[in-house]
Motif scaffolding. Structure first.
Motif, PDB file in Angstrom:
ATOM      1  N   ARG A  86      21.450   0.463  -4.226  1.00 46.60           N
ATOM      2  CA  ARG A  86      20.294   0.502  -3.349  1.00 46.60           C
ATOM      3  C   ARG A  86      19.206   1.313  -4.028  1.00 46.60           C
ATOM      4  N   LEU A  87      18.001   1.240  -3.489  1.00 42.07           N
ATOM      5  CA  LEU A  87      16.856   1.933  -4.068  1.00 42.07           C
ATOM      6  C   LEU A  87      16.505   3.167  -3.252  1.00 42.07           C
ATOM      7  N   HIS A  88      16.116   4.226  -3.971  1.00 41.62           N
ATOM      8  CA  HIS A  88      15.443   5.360  -3.348  1.00 41.62           C
ATOM      9  C   HIS A  88      13.950   5.157  -3.564  1.00 41.62           C
ATOM     10  N   VAL A  89      13.179   5.209  -2.483  1.00 39.32           N
ATOM     11  CA  VAL A  89      11.745   4.926  -2.564  1.00 39.32           C
ATOM     12  C   VAL A  89      10.969   6.028  -1.860  1.00 39.32           C
ATOM     13  N   VAL A  90       9.972   6.594  -2.559  1.00 45.95           N
ATOM     14  CA  VAL A  90       9.090   7.582  -1.934  1.00 45.95           C
ATOM     15  C   VAL A  90       7.646   7.182  -2.221  1.00 45.95           C
ATOM     16  N   GLY A  91       6.756   7.541  -1.285  1.00 43.95           N
ATOM     17  CA  GLY A  91       5.341   7.233  -1.449  1.00 43.95           C
ATOM     18  C   GLY A  91       4.478   8.461  -1.279  1.00 43.95           C
ATOM     19  N   LEU A  92       3.301   8.414  -1.865  1.00 42.83           N
ATOM     20  CA  LEU A  92       2.361   9.531  -1.794  1.00 42.83           C
ATOM     21  C   LEU A  92       0.959   8.955  -1.621  1.00 42.83           C
ATOM     22  N   THR A  93       0.282   9.348  -0.530  1.00 40.43           N
ATOM     23  CA  THR A  93      -1.098   8.914  -0.310  1.00 40.43           C
ATOM     24  C   THR A  93      -2.027   9.994  -0.850  1.00 40.43           C
ATOM     25  N   ALA A  99      10.690   7.519   2.133  1.00 38.89           N
ATOM     26  CA  ALA A  99       9.834   8.491   2.829  1.00 38.89           C
ATOM     27  C   ALA A  99       8.437   8.406   2.221  1.00 38.89           C
ATOM     28  N   VAL A 100       7.446   8.763   3.025  1.00 44.33           N
ATOM     29  CA  VAL A 100       6.051   8.781   2.570  1.00 44.33           C
ATOM     30  C   VAL A 100       5.473  10.171   2.804  1.00 44.33           C
ATOM     31  N   ASP A 101       4.982  10.790   1.749  1.00 45.21           N
ATOM     32  CA  ASP A 101       4.311  12.099   1.757  1.00 45.21           C
ATOM     33  C   ASP A 101       5.257  13.269   2.019  1.00 45.21           C
ATOM     34  N   LYS A 102       6.191  13.142   2.976  1.00 45.57           N
ATOM     35  CA  LYS A 102       7.160  14.211   3.233  1.00 45.57           C
ATOM     36  C   LYS A 102       8.366  13.603   3.942  1.00 45.57           C
ATOM     37  N   LEU A 103       9.486  14.337   3.863  1.00 38.33           N
ATOM     38  CA  LEU A 103      10.691  13.864   4.538  1.00 38.33           C
ATOM     39  C   LEU A 103      10.608  14.191   6.017  1.00 38.33           C
ATOM     40  N   PRO A 104      11.111  13.290   6.892  1.00 34.77           N
ATOM     41  CA  PRO A 104      11.135  13.622   8.325  1.00 34.77           C
ATOM     42  C   PRO A 104      12.130  14.749   8.590  1.00 34.77           C
ATOM     43  N   SER A 105      11.814  15.577   9.571  1.00 29.64           N
ATOM     44  CA  SER A 105      12.696  16.699   9.897  1.00 29.64           C
ATOM     45  C   SER A 105      14.008  16.182  10.467  1.00 29.64           C
ATOM     46  N   LEU A 106      15.118  16.919  10.161  1.00 28.61           N
ATOM     47  CA  LEU A 106      16.424  16.558  10.713  1.00 28.61           C
ATOM     48  C   LEU A 106      16.445  16.812  12.220  1.00 28.61           C
ATOM     49  N   LEU A 107      17.092  15.902  12.967  1.00 29.08           N
ATOM     50  CA  LEU A 107      17.229  16.119  14.405  1.00 29.08           C
ATOM     51  C   LEU A 107      18.205  17.255  14.653  1.00 29.08           C
TER      52      LEU A 107
END
Length: 741
Positions: free
Chosen positions: A680-687, A729-737
């Motif tokens: 599988r792919l790990h994908v991150v984005g940055l605006t 994820a884009v710009d930052k990782l979402p916080s863990l619940l």
């Protein structure tokens, strides 16, 4: 035994006192002995009693701290109650040319020093001493002819009235002043009519080393006074370098005395005379290097005109002569020679500096050929104070550097980036006016002829010169006065829109039979309006450079450009305030896959990911998207900010990278699809930059330079890899619940 008669007695008469008392005769005998020994003598007479008591041996024998006289030795003794003798131990025989001027220089320097010390003593008024030189001198006729000029020169040197102007030297990569060349200016006075003839007389009189040292002293003084922070280029003849070791005050001390550092000083070896003792020159240059000085070789000549000797000198800079720089844009042979010198300099670790740059086109070619520094009237005239370069010139350099970086990375470049402003004349202009324009500007390769706001023809320099020569041979020049440009222009010319890429422009030329290397292409905008010209030779050179570099910055596996091209493309978007976003893709577990099944299968997987990125860009990205392969499983897609989220979702949510495992023949017994082989792919984005009203989702402002942006993107990927519950994820990782009880 015969006894020699006493010459001072007569027969048996009583001896009488000699006409000169012994107290006076002894000092005079010392004077005669010094004269017979080849020395010159200065008679110093005190005019008032206070001055007689003030004079002493220590004051008279103190070294004269003036470059030309620092090797001179002084020996003083009293003659009378109010008079002293000072013997000058000259380094050369009295019969040598210009010794009289050297003695006069010593007399003036001694008088100037005594005056300064007398005033420090607390006394005021005119110096109460007279100094008279005595010696027998031999003069050559040639020296007599220049006596007045040389005497004036020595007076200027003693009084420190040599003027200094500073000419900027510009860094062609950073578009800033890197240093200044110090240029000596002679003061205006009647005896010095022609500085060039004066310097020739200085050379004939063997005063080169002395004159150079006096000039160096003034250059250091003025640069130190103005607080120089950059490099200082100073001229020193090879003879002057060989003479440095004989000076009481080393060059290093002269630099420190003026508040400068030897690392700032670039000694520019000039060549008014051929180098006779080259091994000795190399030894002296090594001493200067050991002290921290840098070395530059001026335009080559009889002293060291071969590349082999330059390689032996190993200077820090090679200065390209004005004769090479002049009209580089129109002279292919000069460009080829400069390009060869630049390559040679790079191979031996030496920087190149182009002299005498006067036109923007010459500057442009120097940047394109890789010359690192330049100086010339284009950057301003030499001035008494330091000055920078204009904003227009800085922007021109920056534009050309960006263009060159494009070519070096193999990126596509429009022909509009290569165009030259050219010169346009209206139809009906007299032909002789065009001839005058060509004669005035050596770099002008063509003149565009306009009629009704449109280009109707091109007048090529080479074609016109050939035609004029034929007219002269036919003795038909008289009719040229009535000729106009349109009768001599070429009406069949090549026009190319400025947005065409280099490869597209080359393809366009292949359909034209009349195009030669000396032809200029007319560049127009989308509406067909004239924008400039481009010599075919420069177009071909740029295309060859681009295509040659393209292979160095392209992945052989995927055909995608590398990190250097990515950094350049991203920085250009940021600098132009264009919308920019990044998508980083990584294949999870590729190293395990390569280990278990071989690199060939891993490479096939990488190629598949590259194709998947292309498909995602076509379906969810923008037309201006660019994909880069940074090596291994590292991919980056440069897109618009608004497209980042959709691309990340599509790439990470489209199932596994492949339903492919290794081929059947490579599968071990009992092989089943597992976590290892189901990739599988790990994908991150940055605006980074948005053109609309929406803001990036980062808590901190987005990076404004390419390298920082890529570092932030890499850090975000590492954080994602530590979260097995996330694939993008884009710009930052979402916080863990938070965990429930």
């Amino acid at each position: 035994m015969e006894i020699e008669a006493d010459p001072l007695t007569f027969g048996n008469a009583e001896p009488f006192e000699p006409p000169i008392p012994e107290s006076v005769a002894a000092p005079l005998k010392a004077v005669l002995a010094q004269l017979q020994g080849g020395c010159a003598v200065l008679l110093v007479k005190a005019e008032i009693p206070q001055a007689s008591h003030w004079l002493n041996t220590a004051r008279l024998e103190a070294p004269i701290l003036l470059g030309p006289l620092e090797s001179l030795r002084l020996e003083a003794w009293p003659l009378l109650e109010n008079a002293w003798a000072v013997a000058l131990k000259l380094p050369q025989p009295l019969e040598e040319p210009l010794v009289a001027l050297q003695i006069e220089l010593a007399r003036q320097a001694l008088q100037q020093r005594l005056q300064a010390e007398w005033q420090q003593h607390g006394s005021e008024g005119i110096l109460p001493f007279s100094i008279l030189p005595i010696t027998s001198l031999f003069w050559g006729e040639e020296q007599q002819n220049h006596l007045a000029e040389l005497n004036a020169l020595l007076e200027v040197m003693v009084q420190g009235r040599l003027g200094v102007h500073f000419h900027p030297i510009v860094n062609l990569r950073e578009a800033r002043v890197a240093g200044y060349e110090a240029l000596i200016r002679m003061p205006s006075q009647p005896e010095i009519k022609h500085t060039g003839e004066l310097l020739k007389a200085v050379q004939r009189g063997s005063l080169i080393a002395w004159f150079d040292l006096a000039c160096l002293e003034r250059c250091f003084q003025e640069a130190g006074k103005q607080g120089l922070q950059q490099l200082l280029f100073v001229n020193l003849d090879a003879e002057g370098i060989m003479n440095l070791i004989a000076q009481d005050r080393p060059l290093l001390q002269r630099v420190y005395d003026n508040g400068l550092s030897p690392r700032q000083i670039v000694i520019e070896i000039t060549e008014r005379q051929a180098v006779q003792d080259f091994p000795g020159l190399l030894r002296e240059i090594k001493r200067l290097r050991d002290d921290g000085f840098r070395i530059a070789v001026d335009d080559a000549g009889s002293g060291y005109n071969s590349l082999e000797i330059i390689a032996e000198l190993l200077p820090d800079f090679i200065k390209l002569d004005r004769s090479l720089v002049r009209s580089l844009n129109s002279r292919g042979e000069s460009r080829a020679l400069v390009a060869a010198l630049v390559r040679f300099a790079a191979q031996i670790g030496v920087k190149t500096l182009g002299e005498g740059v006067e036109t923007p086109s010459e500057l442009t070619v120097l940047v394109n050929l890789g010359v690192q520094y330049a100086q010339g009237y284009l950057f301003g005239r030499p001035q008494e104070t330091f000055h920078g370069v204009s904003r227009t010139i800085r922007e021109l350099i920056q534009t050309q550097v960006r263009r060159q970086e494009h070519l070096q990375t193999g990126c596509s470049l429009p022909v509009g980036a290569l165009k030259q402003s050219g010169l346009a004349l209206t139809a009906g202009t007299p032909l002789l006016e065009a001839v005058r324009r060509f004669a005035k500007n050596d770099g002008l390769t063509s003149i565009v002829v306009m009629q009704g706001g449109e280009v109707c023809g091109v007048l090529m320099r080479q074609t016109l010169e050939n035609q004029l020569e034929m007219a002269r041979q036919a003795q038909a020049e008289s009719f040229l006065a009535n000729e106009t440009v349109e009768r001599w222009m070429e009406s069949k010319f090549v026009t190319i829109p400025e947005h065409f890429a280099l490869d597209e422009a080359i393809s366009h030329l292949t359909y034209r039979n009349a195009v030669s290397l000396e032809t200029d292409i007319v560049i127009v905008n989308a509406a067909g309006a004239y924008r400039g010209v481009l010599p075919v030779r420069l177009l071909l050179e740029a295309a060859l450079q681009q295509n040659g570099n393209r292979t160095h910055h392209t992945s052989a596996l995927t055909g995608l450009p590398d990190r250097l091209v990515l950094e350049q493309a991203l920085q250009e978007r940021l600098d132009a305030n264009q919308s920019a976003g990044l998508v980083r893709v990584d294949i999870a577990g590729l190293q395990v896959y390569n280990r278990d099944y071989g690199i060939a299968f891993g490479d096939a997987l990488i190629v598949q990911v590259a194709e998947r990125l292309r498909r995602a860009s076509r379906e969810h990205g923008a037309p201006t998207d660019q994909i880069f392969h940074l090596g291994g499983d590292n991919f980056v897609l440069l897109t618009q900010s608004a497209k980042v989220t959709a691309l990340c979702y599509a790439l990470a949510g489209d199932g596994d990278v492949a339903e492919m495992g290794p081929p059947n023949e490579a599968k071990p017994a009992g092989w089943v699809k597992s976590e290892k082989t189901s990739k599988r792919l790990h994908v991150v984005g940055l605006t980074l930059r948005r053109t609309g009203g929406a803001k990036p989702t980062q808590s901190a402002p987005p990076p404004s330079d390419a390298r920082t942006a890529l570092q932030v993107l890499e850090q975000l990927l590492r954080e994602l890899q530590r979260r097995p519950d996330l694939s993008w994820a884009v710009d930052k990782l979402p916080s863990l619940l938070p965990k429930t009880a």
